[in-house]
Design an enzyme around this catalytic site. Sequence first.
Site, PDB file in Angstrom:
ATOM      1  N   CYS A 223      58.547  43.709  70.285  1.00  0.00           N
ATOM      2  CA  CYS A 223      58.093  43.268  71.608  1.00  0.00           C
ATOM      3  C   CYS A 223      57.491  41.869  71.599  1.00  0.00           C
ATOM      4  CB  CYS A 223      57.085  44.260  72.183  1.00  0.00           C
ATOM      5  SG  CYS A 223      55.446  44.157  71.419  1.00  0.00           S
TER       6      CYS A 223
ATOM      7  N   CYS B 249      53.733  48.960  72.754  1.00  0.00           N
ATOM      8  CA  CYS B 249      54.937  48.191  72.407  1.00  0.00           C
ATOM      9  C   CYS B 249      55.944  48.257  73.569  1.00  0.00           C
ATOM     10  CB  CYS B 249      55.551  48.739  71.122  1.00  0.00           C
ATOM     11  SG  CYS B 249      56.747  47.638  70.355  1.00  0.00           S
TER      12      CYS B 249
ATOM     13  N   GLY C 208      26.566  60.688  67.560  1.00  0.00           N
ATOM     14  CA  GLY C 208      26.914  60.569  66.150  1.00  0.00           C
ATOM     15  C   GLY C 208      26.516  61.764  65.297  1.00  0.00           C
TER      16      GLY C 208
ATOM     17  N   CYS D 106      54.847  41.378  66.515  1.00  0.00           N
ATOM     18  CA  CYS D 106      55.723  42.550  66.504  1.00  0.00           C
ATOM     19  C   CYS D 106      57.174  42.094  66.663  1.00  0.00           C
ATOM     20  CB  CYS D 106      55.335  43.480  67.645  1.00  0.00           C
ATOM     21  SG  CYS D 106      56.512  44.831  67.921  1.00  0.00           S
TER      22      CYS D 106
ATOM     23  N   CYS E 180      54.485  47.011  66.353  1.00  0.00           N
ATOM     24  CA  CYS E 180      53.275  47.652  66.894  1.00  0.00           C
ATOM     25  C   CYS E 180      53.193  49.096  66.417  1.00  0.00           C
ATOM     26  CB  CYS E 180      53.308  47.705  68.424  1.00  0.00           C
ATOM     27  SG  CYS E 180      53.288  46.119  69.244  1.00  0.00           S
TER      28      CYS E 180
HETATM   29 ZN   LIG Z   1      55.488  45.765  69.788  1.00  0.00          ZN
END
Ligand SMILES: [Zn+2]
Lengths: 182, 300
Positions: B258, B285, B39, B255, B279
Amino acid sequence: MSETASLLDHQSIWGPMAQQRVFRCLLEAFSYPGRIQSASLPALLATLGDSEISLADPDELVAADDWRRLGARREAADKANFVVARGDIDPAFQPAIGTLESPEQGATILLRVRKLGRGAKLKLSGPGIQDAIKLAVGGLDPAWLERRAQWNAGFPMGVDFILVDGEQFAALPRTVSIAGEA
Amino acid sequence: MNPGYELPLEEAGYSFGFLDEYAKREVRRAILKAISIPGYQTPYASREMPMGRGFGTGGLQLTLALVGPEDRLKVIDQGADDSVNAVNLRHFVEMTCPGMDTTEHTRAATLIQSRHRIPEVPLRENQILVLQVPYPDALVVVESSEARRKTMHGEGDYARLLTRLYEDIVRFDEITIAHRYPTRIAGHYVIDPSPIPRYDLPKLHRAAALTLLGAGREKKIYAVPPYTDAEPLAFDDVPFRIEDFRDAAGRRCACARCGASDSFLDELIGDDGAKSWQCSDSDYCNEQLAVRNPQEAVHI
Ligand SMILES: [Zn+2]
């Protein structure tokens, strides 16, 4: 290995393609502390070092020819960015540990050990380690682990270790906790 | 792999990866320190790149210091491999790293350079994620002096940042930060995780893969090592929450392409003004489409 092959092999550690491969081994070693990777001390130095770093070699483990190729600045072990040292004898210096504002100035110590994968087992935990991992190290004076714990007591300051035998190495970033095992 | 790259001669790799060898070694040394101090924004001497800063030069320099002819590189921008920025970056790396393969498939990639998203598919050990960062310092909103910020980071002193965050929550009764949500790494440093959505932060937490973040303009590299805690700042009474994509009836949106209801979604507005979702991760997707509707799937 024939003499020619070994000569080429040695030369190749100074080439960009070999250094890219060695660097990826270093990346894996630092990402997953305690996992043993393949590369020799000269190959690690060639990959990490050049005229922009300072290097200390108190036990004279770096060959004169490698010094010449590296072009690194010679520096006392207390100040150098990189220190190469023998792991089988007591540490005789106090490495740079960086500052609160610039902890990356803590040294990287390449510690020569007799054998990785055989010897006293260290139990490691911390970032990069899922639970705990055991690393066997032959020829490491326990004094190094005590001093390491002191140098790394004030995170983010600290030092990062690379343990290296003839052809293999493993990394111990400052975040790794080490417990000995009976 | 092209056997030509096995030549043990220094000339064999000359000019591979655009950066000169001094520049690569400098970036590589900074990467190892960044992993050792999770970090921490490790400084390095950023080089001029043949494209404007803001086009991911920080991420690109990391990629060029890492990549070898045995890699398969995936480049994502806004979740997609085919956006202009992703295509340009991918072409640049292909041009300067002969022999290296590229891929659009998360699972096939060894190295992933990304902006705005972490892929939906969990990354494996030894895959490397490189994130492009425009603004690396999470403390810049509460402290303008870099010297003072460095001290605050070193001490792990984030009291003022937490106060600011809490004031926001009290005022708006909600976490209003959509991207770049401050996240504490390994219990010490708080990072700006780059413009990824809150949705992606749990993927950083104890991930199997290494994540490297590069800011070209600010000349900083930082890292979230594998198996390392990455905790978004939160409060007992206001827990951290990711985007949940629920409709008015409380159902999880899916989505439209898909059918997945377990991905980060982009809102689409149709010609008729109707809203739908898709997506944001185009590879995910495609993969889901192939699984759910093998007939309709595009050939990938
Ligand atoms: Zn998708």
